[in-house]
Design a protein around this motif. Structure first.
Motif, PDB file in Angstrom:
ATOM      1  N   LEU A   1     -49.324  25.681  24.141  1.00 18.81           N
ATOM      2  CA  LEU A   1     -50.200  25.813  23.084  1.00 18.81           C
ATOM      3  C   LEU A   1     -49.679  24.910  21.730  1.00 18.81           C
ATOM      4  O   LEU A   1     -50.322  24.555  20.867  1.00 18.81           O
ATOM      5  N   GLY A   2     -48.329  24.891  21.801  1.00 21.55           N
ATOM      6  CA  GLY A   2     -47.878  24.035  20.616  1.00 21.55           C
ATOM      7  C   GLY A   2     -48.242  22.525  20.728  1.00 21.55           C
ATOM      8  O   GLY A   2     -48.566  22.251  19.433  1.00 21.55           O
ATOM      9  N   ARG A   3     -48.204  22.047  21.782  1.00 19.77           N
ATOM     10  CA  ARG A   3     -48.887  20.752  21.876  1.00 19.77           C
ATOM     11  C   ARG A   3     -50.368  20.630  21.657  1.00 19.77           C
ATOM     12  O   ARG A   3     -50.824  19.617  21.079  1.00 19.77           O
ATOM     13  N   LEU A   4     -50.992  21.484  22.107  1.00 25.99           N
ATOM     14  CA  LEU A   4     -52.435  21.490  21.738  1.00 25.99           C
ATOM     15  C   LEU A   4     -52.520  21.684  20.407  1.00 25.99           C
ATOM     16  O   LEU A   4     -53.801  21.206  20.035  1.00 25.99           O
ATOM     17  N   ILE A   5     -51.977  22.561  19.385  1.00 30.29           N
ATOM     18  CA  ILE A   5     -52.171  22.545  18.021  1.00 30.29           C
ATOM     19  C   ILE A   5     -51.582  21.159  17.500  1.00 30.29           C
ATOM     20  O   ILE A   5     -52.642  20.824  16.553  1.00 30.29           O
ATOM     21  N   VAL A   6     -50.545  20.705  17.879  1.00 28.10           N
ATOM     22  CA  VAL A   6     -50.455  19.356  17.511  1.00 28.10           C
ATOM     23  C   VAL A   6     -51.382  18.228  17.459  1.00 28.10           C
ATOM     24  O   VAL A   6     -51.808  17.582  16.421  1.00 28.10           O
ATOM     25  N   ASN A   7     -51.826  18.296  18.613  1.00 33.57           N
ATOM     26  CA  ASN A   7     -53.042  17.109  18.920  1.00 33.57           C
ATOM     27  C   ASN A   7     -54.312  17.698  18.145  1.00 33.57           C
ATOM     28  O   ASN A   7     -55.211  16.640  17.752  1.00 33.57           O
ATOM     29  N   ALA A   8     -54.500  19.003  18.236  1.00 31.92           N
ATOM     30  CA  ALA A   8     -55.708  19.316  17.330  1.00 31.92           C
ATOM     31  C   ALA A   8     -55.679  19.098  15.970  1.00 31.92           C
ATOM     32  O   ALA A   8     -56.601  18.536  15.278  1.00 31.92           O
ATOM     33  N   LEU A   9     -54.540  19.140  15.205  1.00 29.25           N
ATOM     34  CA  LEU A   9     -54.376  18.822  13.866  1.00 29.25           C
ATOM     35  C   LEU A   9     -54.406  17.249  13.646  1.00 29.25           C
ATOM     36  O   LEU A   9     -55.119  16.821  12.828  1.00 29.25           O
ATOM     37  N   GLN A  10     -53.885  16.665  14.754  1.00 23.83           N
ATOM     38  CA  GLN A  10     -53.905  14.944  14.506  1.00 23.83           C
ATOM     39  C   GLN A  10     -55.405  14.504  14.577  1.00 23.83           C
ATOM     40  O   GLN A  10     -55.723  13.542  13.919  1.00 23.83           O
ATOM     41  N   ASN A  11     -56.042  15.225  15.312  1.00 23.01           N
ATOM     42  CA  ASN A  11     -57.500  14.597  15.810  1.00 23.01           C
ATOM     43  C   ASN A  11     -58.780  15.582  14.885  1.00 23.01           C
ATOM     44  O   ASN A  11     -59.685  15.369  15.307  1.00 23.01           O
ATOM     45  N   HIS A  12     -57.964  16.350  14.062  1.00 17.49           N
ATOM     46  CA  HIS A  12     -58.894  17.037  13.306  1.00 17.49           C
ATOM     47  C   HIS A  12     -59.988  17.901  14.146  1.00 17.49           C
ATOM     48  O   HIS A  12     -61.241  18.086  13.747  1.00 17.49           O
ATOM     49  N   ASP A  13     -59.554  18.273  15.307  1.00 17.68           N
ATOM     50  CA  ASP A  13     -60.169  19.283  16.004  1.00 17.68           C
ATOM     51  C   ASP A  13     -60.178  20.680  15.717  1.00 17.68           C
ATOM     52  O   ASP A  13     -59.448  21.424  16.472  1.00 17.68           O
ATOM     53  N   TYR A  14     -61.019  20.983  14.804  1.00 23.63           N
ATOM     54  CA  TYR A  14     -60.843  22.264  14.146  1.00 23.63           C
ATOM     55  C   TYR A  14     -61.352  23.431  15.294  1.00 23.63           C
ATOM     56  O   TYR A  14     -61.120  24.716  15.023  1.00 23.63           O
ATOM     57  N   PRO A  15     -62.657  23.175  16.060  1.00 22.49           N
ATOM     58  CA  PRO A  15     -62.597  24.140  17.100  1.00 22.49           C
ATOM     59  C   PRO A  15     -61.713  24.805  18.021  1.00 22.49           C
ATOM     60  O   PRO A  15     -61.402  25.962  18.340  1.00 22.49           O
ATOM     61  N   VAL A  16     -60.830  23.610  18.350  1.00 19.81           N
ATOM     62  CA  VAL A  16     -59.504  23.994  19.210  1.00 19.81           C
ATOM     63  C   VAL A  16     -58.568  24.832  18.130  1.00 19.81           C
ATOM     64  O   VAL A  16     -58.088  25.917  18.869  1.00 19.81           O
ATOM     65  N   LEU A  17     -58.326  24.518  17.085  1.00 17.60           N
ATOM     66  CA  LEU A  17     -57.510  25.285  16.102  1.00 17.60           C
ATOM     67  C   LEU A  17     -58.032  26.615  15.964  1.00 17.60           C
ATOM     68  O   LEU A  17     -57.245  27.853  15.980  1.00 17.60           O
ATOM     69  N   GLN A  18     -59.343  26.833  15.922  1.00 17.19           N
ATOM     70  CA  GLN A  18     -60.011  28.198  15.764  1.00 17.19           C
ATOM     71  C   GLN A  18     -59.752  29.000  17.231  1.00 17.19           C
ATOM     72  O   GLN A  18     -59.367  30.240  16.909  1.00 17.19           O
ATOM     73  N   GLY A  19     -59.858  28.317  18.209  1.00 17.04           N
ATOM     74  CA  GLY A  19     -59.565  29.183  19.195  1.00 17.04           C
ATOM     75  C   GLY A  19     -58.128  29.623  19.444  1.00 17.04           C
ATOM     76  O   GLY A  19     -57.877  30.512  20.025  1.00 17.04           O
ATOM     77  N   VAL A  20     -57.273  28.668  19.255  1.00 22.28           N
ATOM     78  CA  VAL A  20     -55.759  29.145  19.184  1.00 22.28           C
ATOM     79  C   VAL A  20     -55.424  30.066  18.460  1.00 22.28           C
ATOM     80  O   VAL A  20     -54.714  30.892  18.734  1.00 22.28           O
ATOM     81  N   ALA A  21     -55.736  29.935  17.243  1.00 28.14           N
ATOM     82  CA  ALA A  21     -55.599  31.215  16.133  1.00 28.14           C
ATOM     83  C   ALA A  21     -56.338  32.162  16.669  1.00 28.14           C
ATOM     84  O   ALA A  21     -55.215  33.306  16.551  1.00 28.14           O
TER      85      ALA A  21
END
Length: 325
Positions: A273-293
């Motif tokens: 999840l940590g790397r998934l969050i970092v990749n989502a932040l770098q690529n502005h992938d906000y649906p992924v950030l919503q899902g992880v949150a």
């Protein structure tokens, strides 16, 4: 003195659990509301930020498609209700980067993170509790002084420094465990130790302080007067009565281990999840950030329920107090 029969205790626990479940509903609603608000808290136009235009020309058709996928072309209340309905179905949308369902991405990343967090939690509890108990049992002043200062050192060491040191010693010089990767139990040892050391320091500090306080309680003096050995007094009486704060600490730590393992997962090349969050932040992938949150919030609510139930077994006074409510 008020006493409850085993059958009464079981019924009381179920009633307490039902109350906790009902009280968890507004908490869950607040968690998913915060997850929903991630996109809407972004300064500026979130669609243009996701497209990475930097103010340049945006293809209107592409922008319209993205707005429709994120439901940003609807009124805000409709967006919120649609988000809740999709969440109840287990649908968190699709990743803007890969096009994969966010639910699948979160589930895939959660497995390695849960395994790493669980291993680090068990290791941290064993090291911390073992150090606290040994410091209480030993008759050596030097060893007791060392054990009382080690927790502060464990909490103060930066995670990236610990991870680098462990790699240099156990992977590159001794070759005992692999340096990178996520396959096999050996690949979990070093990142788990990296995450466990600060937790072990906190557990040892909290539990050691509780044991020193309990050493002056009347029930301890009574047990000694009856001829109980030092080890029996500590393990059978003092440890159980001082374990409740440690259980609380363990429950609150799981969330930080899941979401805060970015350093360990990055340095040791592990997915999670940590790397998934970092990749989502770098690529502005906000649906992924919503899902992880949303996943982390729901996980913390479930863990808090487990901790509440554990209280009733560790401290019978919780059950007795519930009788009078």
């Amino acid at each position: 003195m008020w006493r409850t029969r085993p059958g009464d205790r079981s019924g009381i626990r179920w009633r307490m659990l039902r109350r906790r479940l009902l009280s968890a509903v507004p908490v869950l609603l607040g968690v998913v509301t915060v997850a929903f608000g991630i996109v809407h808290m972004i300064p500026g136009d979130p669609v243009q930020i996701m497209l990475g235009t930097g103010g340049a020309f945006v293809d209107p058709e592409r922008e319209a498609v993205l707005r429709h996928e994120l439901r940003l072309d609807r009124p805000l209340p409709d967006q919120y209700l649609a988000f809740l309905a999709a969440l109840l179905r287990g649908d968190l949308g699709k990743s803007l980067q890969t096009g994969e369902p966010v639910t699948a991405l979160v589930a895939e990343a959660a497995g390695p993170s849960l395994a790493l967090a669980g291993t680090a939690l068990v290791l941290g509890l064993l090291l911390g509790a073992g150090g606290a108990v040994l410091g209480e049992l030993t008759r050596s002043r030097l060893l007791r002084a060392m054990l009382s200062r080690l927790p502060v050192l464990a909490m103060a060491l930066p995670a990236y420094w610990v991870a680098t040191l462990l790699l240099q010693v156990f992977s590159f010089r001794l070759g005992l465990v692999p340096a990178l990767g996520s396959t096999g139990p050996g690949a979990t040892v070093l990142p788990a130790v990296t995450l466990a050391l600060p937790l072990a320091g906190v557990v040892a500090h909290v539990l050691g302080s509780g044991l020193r306080t309990a050493d002056r309680e009347s029930y301890v003096l009574m047990a000694r007067a009856k001829g109980a050995t030092r080890a029996r007094v500590v393990l059978r009486h003092m440890l159980r009565n001082t374990a409740v704060p440690v259980v609380t600490l363990s429950g609150t730590t799981v969330g930080s281990l899941l979401g805060g393992g970015v350093v360990a997962e990055t340095i040791f090349g592990r997915p999670g999840l940590g790397r998934l969050i970092v990749n989502a932040l770098q690529n502005h992938d906000y649906p992924v950030l919503q899902g992880v949150a949303a996943f982390l919030g729901i996980t913390m609510v479930v863990i808090s329920l487990i901790v509440d139930v554990a209280y009733t077994y560790l401290d019978p006074r919780v059950v007795s107090a519930a009788v009078w409510k």
